[in-house]
Design a protein around this motif. Sequence first.
Motif, short mmCIF file in Angstrom:
data_model
loop_
_atom_site.label_atom_id
_atom_site.label_comp_id
_atom_site.label_asym_id
_atom_site.label_seq_id
_atom_site.Cartn_x
_atom_site.Cartn_y
_atom_site.Cartn_z
N GLY A 94 49.00 40.45 47.13
CA GLY A 94 48.99 41.50 46.12
C GLY A 94 50.11 41.01 45.08
O GLY A 94 49.87 41.66 43.92
N THR A 95 50.99 40.32 45.53
CA THR A 95 51.80 39.84 44.39
C THR A 95 51.08 38.65 43.16
O THR A 95 51.33 39.00 41.95
N CYS A 96 50.23 38.18 43.80
CA CYS A 96 49.23 37.42 42.85
C CYS A 96 48.41 38.24 41.88
O CYS A 96 48.23 38.13 40.79
N LEU A 97 47.78 39.26 42.36
CA LEU A 97 46.93 40.26 41.71
C LEU A 97 47.83 40.87 40.89
O LEU A 97 47.41 41.15 39.47
N ARG A 98 49.06 41.36 41.00
CA ARG A 98 49.75 42.01 40.21
C ARG A 98 50.39 40.94 38.89
O ARG A 98 50.44 41.42 37.71
N THR A 99 50.57 40.03 39.23
CA THR A 99 51.31 38.96 38.40
C THR A 99 50.03 38.44 37.42
O THR A 99 50.46 38.08 36.10
N ALA A 100 49.01 37.94 37.96
CA ALA A 100 48.11 37.21 37.12
C ALA A 100 47.41 37.97 36.10
O ALA A 100 47.12 39.33 36.36
N ASP A 101 46.79 37.56 35.08
CA ASP A 101 45.94 38.25 34.06
C ASP A 101 44.62 38.36 34.64
O ASP A 101 43.90 39.40 34.38
N ASP A 102 44.18 37.29 35.32
CA ASP A 102 42.70 37.45 36.09
C ASP A 102 43.07 37.10 37.53
O ASP A 102 43.57 36.18 37.61
N PHE A 103 42.41 37.80 38.61
CA PHE A 103 42.36 37.68 39.81
C PHE A 103 41.06 37.53 40.62
O PHE A 103 40.49 38.75 40.37
N GLY A 104 40.73 36.62 41.38
CA GLY A 104 39.42 36.74 42.16
C GLY A 104 39.69 36.22 43.52
O GLY A 104 40.45 35.61 43.77
N VAL A 120 38.02 31.31 48.81
CA VAL A 120 38.66 30.88 47.52
C VAL A 120 39.23 31.94 46.84
O VAL A 120 38.98 33.03 46.87
N ALA A 121 40.42 31.62 46.32
CA ALA A 121 41.57 32.42 45.48
C ALA A 121 41.37 32.05 44.16
O ALA A 121 41.87 30.88 44.31
N LEU A 122 41.50 32.60 43.20
CA LEU A 122 41.49 32.33 41.81
C LEU A 122 42.47 33.30 41.14
O LEU A 122 42.75 34.40 41.30
N ALA A 123 43.49 32.62 40.35
CA ALA A 123 44.32 33.42 39.37
C ALA A 123 44.47 32.53 38.06
O ALA A 123 44.49 31.48 38.09
N ARG A 124 44.52 33.40 36.95
CA ARG A 124 44.72 32.81 35.49
C ARG A 124 45.94 33.53 35.18
O ARG A 124 46.20 34.75 35.05
N ILE A 125 46.90 32.58 34.49
CA ILE A 125 48.04 33.14 33.74
C ILE A 125 47.78 32.56 32.16
O ILE A 125 47.64 31.45 31.87
#
Length: 357
Positions: free
Chosen positions: A112-122, A132-137
């Motif tokens: 949930g933290t990753c989802l809120r913080t990242a510009d893109d999340f998958g 597979v978890a993806l985050a873009r900053i």
Amino acid sequence: MPRVWEVPVHDSTRVRDVRVAAGAAARHAGLVEERIAAAELVATELATNLLKHAGGGWILLDLVGPPVPAYGDERTARVQIMAVDHGPGMPDTAAALRDGYSTAASLGAGLGTCLRTADDFGLHSTPGRGTVALARIAPRPNPGTTGPHPVPLPVRAGGINIPLAGAEFSGDAWACVRTADRVTLMLADGLGHGPLAARASSAAVETVRCAPHLPPADLLRRLNGALRDTRGAAVAVAQLDVTAGQLHFAGVGNAGARLRRGDTWQGLVSHPGIVGAHLPTRLPQQQQTWTDDCLLVLHSDGLPSRWSPGPAAHDPSPLDPAVIAASIVRDASSPARPVRDDTAVVVLSPCPPDPSS
């Protein structure tokens, strides 16, 4: 050159290594301190999750352009953080994103933290195969910047780039560039490994960014001249005319391509040769109809020729194309031997429907 940070995560000591790598990647991208801290936080959470829920895995950090191409912004680097594992998988990914949900007696706030913080999340998980978890900053937009905003195109691109044996540079590279209503997707596999191979693939990326209006065959000829003072590369070029619904493809060397339409997959043929050294005299272009159920995969020869698309490539939910690419690589590899060569996979897929429409 395509700088990649790869960190295997098999014990708690590597979580710090992931955080350090995330900070280095964010600084390399030129992000401000606030966004550097965001990258470090997200990478730490994803690494911790690997240990808690999957028994380990690996974190891959890369600098990429925006998933939905617009005019001139393909050079705006953002940090892509990918967590990949061969663990038991998640039975309910939607529940895993809710704060308070946990299967490891923890607070259950990591994803949930990753989802809120990242510009893109998958996120995608297959029971018995892994997650597979993806985050873009991304950089924060400059409030003083004004100008026309192009109409978004209904496609997006994303990929994964893994250097052999954790090397600093990958000899593979890819680019996605928009001109008007056309999207050009290119993947280059520089001959060999290391900095010299990366120099060849990087030259291919720069050439495509300067001439994305050219049809694939003409672009390959332009690339042949641009890569003459490098080792050369295998190159695949796909160009989608969104308005006409037509996909044009041409490739040289052992760069692979597959097009999915509905549930059917079709290979797109590349021709023998080396861009920059031995270009075929004839470069016929293939033309395919592009519809809303299409998905295109370009890949280097680090992916086995008999790779299986896997569940992510057929998931009815609107997965980020980079998540699909990472799932393809994971399913073609093993925990003991993640890749057998520099390996790049890039996916072009339709955008998800706009929830506001």
